[in-house]
Motif scaffolding. Sequence first.
Motif, mmCIF file in Angstrom:
data_model
loop_
_atom_site.group_PDB
_atom_site.id
_atom_site.type_symbol
_atom_site.label_atom_id
_atom_site.label_comp_id
_atom_site.label_asym_id
_atom_site.label_seq_id
_atom_site.Cartn_x
_atom_site.Cartn_y
_atom_site.Cartn_z
ATOM 1 N N ALA A 165 0.917 -1.310 -0.214
ATOM 2 C CA ALA A 165 -0.489 -0.010 0.649
ATOM 3 C C ALA A 165 0.776 1.227 -0.349
ATOM 4 N N VAL A 166 0.513 2.332 -0.682
ATOM 5 C CA VAL A 166 0.596 3.203 -0.769
ATOM 6 C C VAL A 166 0.112 4.715 0.715
ATOM 7 N N LEU A 167 1.458 4.914 1.772
ATOM 8 C CA LEU A 167 1.393 5.532 2.443
ATOM 9 C C LEU A 167 1.612 7.596 1.658
ATOM 10 N N PRO A 168 0.585 8.447 2.441
ATOM 11 C CA PRO A 168 -0.335 7.198 3.303
ATOM 12 C C PRO A 168 -1.530 6.996 2.925
ATOM 13 N N LEU A 169 -2.235 6.312 4.397
ATOM 14 C CA LEU A 169 -3.817 5.521 3.133
ATOM 15 C C LEU A 169 -4.792 6.069 3.574
ATOM 16 N N THR A 170 -5.820 6.592 2.661
ATOM 17 C CA THR A 170 -7.063 7.411 3.760
ATOM 18 C C THR A 170 -7.793 6.615 2.979
ATOM 19 N N MET A 171 -8.935 6.159 4.381
ATOM 20 C CA MET A 171 -9.926 5.287 3.697
ATOM 21 C C MET A 171 -11.465 5.419 2.922
ATOM 22 N N SER A 172 -11.818 5.123 2.355
ATOM 23 C CA SER A 172 -13.205 6.041 1.641
ATOM 24 C C SER A 172 -14.216 5.830 1.731
ATOM 25 N N GLY A 173 -14.593 5.033 3.121
ATOM 26 C CA GLY A 173 -15.372 4.347 3.626
ATOM 27 C C GLY A 173 -16.298 3.381 3.322
ATOM 28 N N VAL A 174 -15.630 2.172 1.761
ATOM 29 C CA VAL A 174 -16.459 1.549 1.616
ATOM 30 C C VAL A 174 -15.597 0.270 1.456
ATOM 31 N N TRP A 175 -16.220 -0.797 2.704
ATOM 32 C CA TRP A 175 -14.818 -1.780 2.856
ATOM 33 C C TRP A 175 -14.952 -2.525 1.648
ATOM 34 N N ALA A 176 -15.518 -2.722 1.281
ATOM 35 C CA ALA A 176 -15.035 -3.909 -0.484
ATOM 36 C C ALA A 176 -13.469 -2.835 -1.211
ATOM 37 N N THR A 177 -13.510 -1.858 -1.371
ATOM 38 C CA THR A 177 -12.848 -1.173 -1.943
ATOM 39 C C THR A 177 -11.607 -1.165 -1.362
ATOM 40 N N ASP A 178 -11.499 -0.598 0.208
ATOM 41 C CA ASP A 178 -10.031 -0.253 1.347
ATOM 42 C C ASP A 178 -9.898 -2.303 1.876
ATOM 43 N N SER A 179 -10.051 -2.848 1.998
ATOM 44 C CA SER A 179 -10.131 -4.113 2.246
ATOM 45 C C SER A 179 -8.718 -5.231 1.142
ATOM 46 N N ALA A 180 -8.750 -4.418 -0.396
ATOM 47 C CA ALA A 180 -7.745 -4.350 -0.854
ATOM 48 C C ALA A 180 -6.315 -4.149 -0.589
ATOM 49 N N SER A 181 -6.450 -2.892 0.475
ATOM 50 C CA SER A 181 -5.089 -2.370 1.292
ATOM 51 C C SER A 181 -4.759 -2.603 2.013
ATOM 52 N N LEU A 182 -5.313 -3.842 2.706
ATOM 53 C CA LEU A 182 -5.430 -3.607 4.307
ATOM 54 C C LEU A 182 -5.081 -5.367 4.295
ATOM 55 N N VAL A 183 -4.385 -5.473 6.156
ATOM 56 C CA VAL A 183 -3.633 -7.714 6.013
ATOM 57 C C VAL A 183 -3.725 -6.915 7.312
ATOM 58 N N ALA A 184 -4.720 -8.137 7.720
ATOM 59 C CA ALA A 184 -5.349 -8.877 9.510
ATOM 60 C C ALA A 184 -3.693 -8.533 9.374
ATOM 61 N N VAL A 185 -4.466 -8.071 11.298
ATOM 62 C CA VAL A 185 -2.452 -8.426 12.518
ATOM 63 C C VAL A 185 -3.283 -8.829 13.382
ATOM 64 N N GLY A 186 -4.545 -9.436 14.043
ATOM 65 C CA GLY A 186 -4.506 -10.298 15.061
ATOM 66 C C GLY A 186 -4.140 -11.448 15.333
ATOM 67 N N ASP A 187 -3.495 -12.306 14.383
ATOM 68 C CA ASP A 187 -2.195 -13.419 14.482
ATOM 69 C C ASP A 187 -1.368 -12.774 15.271
ATOM 70 N N ALA A 188 -0.524 -11.347 14.625
ATOM 71 C CA ALA A 188 0.302 -10.580 15.557
ATOM 72 C C ALA A 188 0.570 -10.501 16.983
ATOM 73 N N VAL A 189 -0.645 -9.525 17.059
ATOM 74 C CA VAL A 189 -1.642 -9.050 18.808
ATOM 75 C C VAL A 189 -1.279 -10.365 19.641
ATOM 76 N N LEU A 190 -2.019 -11.835 19.013
ATOM 77 C CA LEU A 190 -1.905 -13.419 19.443
ATOM 78 C C LEU A 190 -0.078 -13.297 19.714
ATOM 79 N N ARG A 191 0.718 -13.099 19.051
ATOM 80 C CA ARG A 191 1.880 -14.010 19.318
ATOM 81 C C ARG A 191 2.704 -13.094 19.793
ATOM 82 N N GLN A 192 2.595 -11.635 19.719
ATOM 83 C CA GLN A 192 3.144 -10.835 21.192
ATOM 84 C C GLN A 192 2.479 -10.862 22.617
ATOM 85 N N ASP A 193 1.345 -11.561 22.310
ATOM 86 C CA ASP A 193 0.928 -11.962 24.000
ATOM 87 C C ASP A 193 1.008 -12.960 24.209
#
Length: 700
Positions: free
Chosen positions: A184-212
């Motif tokens: 993704a190119v930063l800064p990245l501003t959300m459009s408010g349409v999840w179907a569009t914005d999600s293509a530039s995002l990656v889930a990090v919940g597992d990373a937080v879990l690993r830190q815990d």
Amino acid sequence: MTVQTSTSTASFAGNGVTTIFPVGFKFNSAGDLVVSLIDDATAGVLPLTINSQYTVSGSGGEAGGSVTLITPPETGQTLSVRRVVDLLQLTDLRNQGKFFAEVHEDALDLLTMIDQQQQDELDVMGGVVAEAAATAAEMVARQESFEVSSGYVDLGAYAGGLTLTALNQVLSYSGELYRASASAVLPLTMSGVWATDSASLVAVGDAVLRQDLGASGDPLRGASMVAFSRNAITSAITSVRGMLSAQEFSLWEFAGEITDKPALNDHTTWDWAPAVTAAIQAPSAVGHTIRVHEGCQIKSTVVVDRSVRFVGSPYKYVKSSFFTLNETIGVMFDVQAHYVSFGDDVFIEGPGKTSSVTGIRVGDGLVNWDMFTMSRNATVFKCGVGVEINTQNWEIGSSSGASTCNVGFKLGGLAASNDRRNGYFNSARAHSCGTAIQLTQQWQALAIVGCDISSCSIGISGALVRSVIGNNVFFNGLGTDINLTAAQSVAIVGNQINGDTVTTNYGHGIAVTGSYVTISGNAISNKGGHGIFATTATSSICGNTVVDSDFFNSLAFSGIKVKGAGNITSGNVSRTSSGGATRQLYGIEYGEATDSIACGNYVQGNKTAGILPGTGNKIYGNSGYATENKGTASIAPGSTSVVVTHGLSFTPTAADISIVATNSTNAAKWWISNITATQFTINVNVDPSTGTQFFGWNAR
């Protein structure tokens, strides 16, 4: 009337003496005061009852009054006095009525009191609110600290216009955390349409879990977040679960099975029997080790019906691993399985030596549960019976043992006599027991070797066949140390036996009845009875050292006493110690032996004689008891006899003495007469007038 102070509460520290306490604010009636005691240590509040626990004086007074307690508050208690009035206005003013100033003033006073009362409550609530605010602030600060330390910064919930300027910034959507993807190119501003914005995002919940999971120092994170249950090991270990499942068990894993917990914070009051049973029954525990901590109370019998090994605390001689206070429990551990072991400082404590409790019972005599072992300081103490064994093929060794029991080890056995065999005591211990090892039935192939048996009334007692008792130490025995009946083909060798010289007793060192018994190489001292008392046939008593038997001078006991036929007593030392009081009636007593031999023994310094030979026995070659002698004698002219001192330790018969003339004179005949304990007389038929008649003599 007026309300001249803003105070509506008072508190006083108790001292166990003062009962009268001043109340420095106005109250209209005694019922307006709420009096209670506060425990300083626990903050517990105890409301008091007027008239029965306290009285009030000074109602309606401008300066207040006093509270008098029936019982003075103790040190550590605080007396609290609060004015609490009903939130009511009961003054009724009528139109065109008379104006009474005091009535109006009392009504105003009451309202002022209500205001003060509510202000007190607001002050208290303000403290609670402040404390809650501080707690909330602390939680926020901890969360912010976590975000900073974790490397992620939370920008909040997903929404149009939210801008991500760094890869460590995260937003939340539907319960998951997301960051900008690496492409993704930063800064990245959300459009408010999840179907569009999600293509530039990656889930990090597992990373937080690993830190815990990787966190240390926080008892709620790290390994505390991972659940675990054991599984049976049936193949190569390739996982953490497999490795953990292969480790020894701790009884704390099964503490959840315990329901009897008289004191929640004191585990020594709990009944651990259900936890022990659960540890035994766990399928993956078969053949595994169960680690026992200190202070596990057993209130009911534990049946050990799986092959397990109990090990105790790694710190020696601390507290009991298992104990019971229940004198009606019968048996603490009932072993009904093969390959059960108690080792590594497991301490099993009963309610007392005189109790009927058995610490460990192995088998019931009907089924052979073999391969039972005790090792490495495992100890049973304060039981009626320490360990009862009713099976074969077992070992008690490596400094394990019994202490302060009426019977240390009780060997019962299986019903068939041929099955009562193959037991091994190896470097075991028994201390302060009534009987250290008790055989209630005849055993065979039993080895008791290298053991330490001290301060017991009886050491080893019972019937043995084809067995050995060797290289053991018996110290301060209060009775007979080795007491065998119906012994056959038993070797008693190399034992060191030292009796109790303080408590008067007449126990023997070794007492045996039977046949084909070997008693050899034992060192026995200071026994109140016989050192060795053998009522045997065709047995040998050889190479033993017996010193100071009949220690208490009863004049009834000898160093070695033998009864029976066909025995040999050879190469023994049986004497009183040098420089000590003369003890031991005889060194060797053969008075009730027949057809037996005593030879090559050293029997100096005994009270009556070195040997009591008896009848029909062969006694010869002993030091301290002369059984043979020889010499010469002569009868000069003018005499027909000569008195000879034979030097024997017994009175010989004429058949025991032979004489031979060594020269020729006119005397043609000679004979022996007047045989006594010390002398005999040689006689000739005529005066040897032609010259002195010489003789050689031999007495045996």
